[in-house]
Design an enzyme around this catalytic site. Sequence first.
Site, PDB file in Angstrom:
ATOM      1  N   ASP A 473     -22.193  12.448 -14.565  1.00 11.34           N
ATOM      2  CA  ASP A 473     -21.074  13.258 -15.009  1.00 11.34           C
ATOM      3  C   ASP A 473     -20.706  14.224 -13.879  1.00 11.34           C
ATOM      4  O   ASP A 473     -21.578  14.892 -13.307  1.00 11.34           O
ATOM      5  CB  ASP A 473     -21.477  14.033 -16.265  1.00 11.34           C
ATOM      6  CG  ASP A 473     -20.329  14.789 -16.882  1.00 11.34           C
ATOM      7  OD1 ASP A 473     -19.325  14.155 -17.222  1.00 11.34           O
ATOM      8  OD2 ASP A 473     -20.436  16.024 -17.025  1.00 11.34           O
ATOM      9  N   GLU A 502     -18.548  10.233 -11.573  1.00 10.81           N
ATOM     10  CA  GLU A 502     -17.204  10.791 -11.465  1.00 10.81           C
ATOM     11  C   GLU A 502     -17.072  11.559 -10.155  1.00 10.81           C
ATOM     12  O   GLU A 502     -17.784  12.526  -9.929  1.00 10.81           O
ATOM     13  CB  GLU A 502     -16.927  11.729 -12.634  1.00 10.81           C
ATOM     14  CG  GLU A 502     -16.905  11.036 -13.991  1.00 10.81           C
ATOM     15  CD  GLU A 502     -16.634  12.009 -15.112  1.00 10.81           C
ATOM     16  OE1 GLU A 502     -15.672  11.792 -15.868  1.00 10.81           O
ATOM     17  OE2 GLU A 502     -17.377  12.995 -15.250  1.00 10.81           O
TER      18      GLU A 502
END
Length: 609
Positions: A473, A502
């Site tokens: 994340d 990400e």
Amino acid sequence: VRLLASMDASIKAGVQGLDGAFDSYTLTSTSRPALDNQRHLSTLGAWALPAAAVAEARELARQQLVVIGLNADGEAVAGTLVQTAGALDALYADAAYGEPLGVSFSGSAPTLRVWAPTALTDPGVSVRVYETDGSLIEERAMTLDEDTGIWSVTGPASWNRKFYRIRLDVYTYATDAIVTNEVTDPYSLSLSADSVHSQFVNLDDADLKPAGWDTLVKPALDAPEDIVVYELHVRDFSIADTTVPAGDRGKYTAFDVPGTAGRQHLEALADAGLTHVHLLPAFDIATVREKRADRVEIDDPVEALCAANPAAAPLCQSDAGKTIRRAMQDAVANGQLERPQQIVGWIRNLDGFNWGYDPLHFGAPEGSYATDPNGTQRILEFRRMVQGLADAGLGTIMDVVYNHTNASGQSPRSVLDRLVPGYYHRRDAATGNVLRDSCCDDTASEFRMMEKLMLDTGVTWVRDYKVDGFRFDLMSFHPKGVMERFQTAVKAVNPDVYVYGEGWNFGAIQNDRRFLSARQANLAGTGIGSFSDRIRDPVRGGGPFDSGANHVANQGFISGWYYDPNSVNSGGAAEREALIEDTDNIRVWLAGGLRNYRFTSASGAVVAG
């Protein structure tokens, strides 16, 4: 400019100037050191400590520190507290980085090691040992290694499976005071229900391994490009699957029950080419009530919701005797279309559902997904889940959220910041406030002991739980070098482990303003994967933060952009040109975003990807 240091944190600004008991050190202007992991400080002036302060640096780091600026008359005209994370790295990280932390066993005797270099040496750090019912057994002093800042203690074999917490006195910036904290272990391997206590546990104990665990063989992977990923949520996978035994629904164990509808679905997907299941976060989550008796679920009576949340009282007046689910269904049938969402609001913080992007302990499985959240059952059952997926021909990918914690400061849900205040979180240079660009309290893996926590727990998941990959994340919130070292560490255990995440470019790390970030533009050649909005948005249309009419109306290549006009797309020449231009983007990324991919663009030019 002077540095003031107070052992009792008594420095206060009074009417007559500064009050309190403190030592004072005159600072001198100096050249700025290279700070590649704190580039945002590069425009600030630098000040050198006198030799006497350097000699006492470790002791000073335990104290309240204030820097003041004096005018020509000797009057304090400016002042600030001090952020010490970089200094703690300079003082301790080289020696501490390679040392084990958390609980380890030599034979049957457990040793606990905790990095807490700023804890006051008088009275020092101690471990408090508890029975599994939470009653205190004993408190034992820990010993400080001054070179590493690590406190340690070796206990008797009887400590195995007992619970523990760490007690220390420490200065914290959060209250500008010395506080006494009792906190769980950041390196916890197991926990009591609701993460109240850490647990002494040896992950090599035979009773924590399902049958065949040590000889488990994972599906072969020829190349990372062969990975096909299915994202799912541990609880959602089985919570409504009536073919799963009731006690296993919503639990790790549901993945290890042959013949269920969910298991058969995964097996069919594996036969069709699926290779990995990406689990939404399954490490210890801060905000889910782990005991079933403390939760209100959708199939409970509405009276349970009213008792837990007084705002839901109207529900009990209109739907007494119904389950919450039935009340929602009846509301829809009666045309009360806003009522279900209202009920969701009432139950939101009471039920067992959470996406899980809410980390508390990075190296322990979440307890609410275990059939018993109090202790080691979560270890055994997480392993059963990984084994069940492997039996279905699938690898396990963990969604990890190292970029933030649920809380910082003196919050009861703060672990790292109550142990070493001001070290583990990224802070604003001007105000000292913890940054929250990631939605919660941002961690600072540019500092080496936060990096170490990431690498150590990552290795634990691969070595001890046989995890096959990690989806990060907000991966860009970590330095590129940290991500490369993470990849090296986990691949040393299993070369087939894949790391991706990400790579968005925003917030305090935007455009590498603090460090060279692990964002899309910087990852070429690392073997670390990144999600690509460059193909996602042109193909699908819209963006993750669209709202209102644009939420559904912004179109892409597959959803009618230009050729099927709607309220925000006129289908005119401008849309046609924009669509054609973005098909270049789509072609580049269908080819994998390869730098040496050459093609003829919409304009007729031959360009490289």
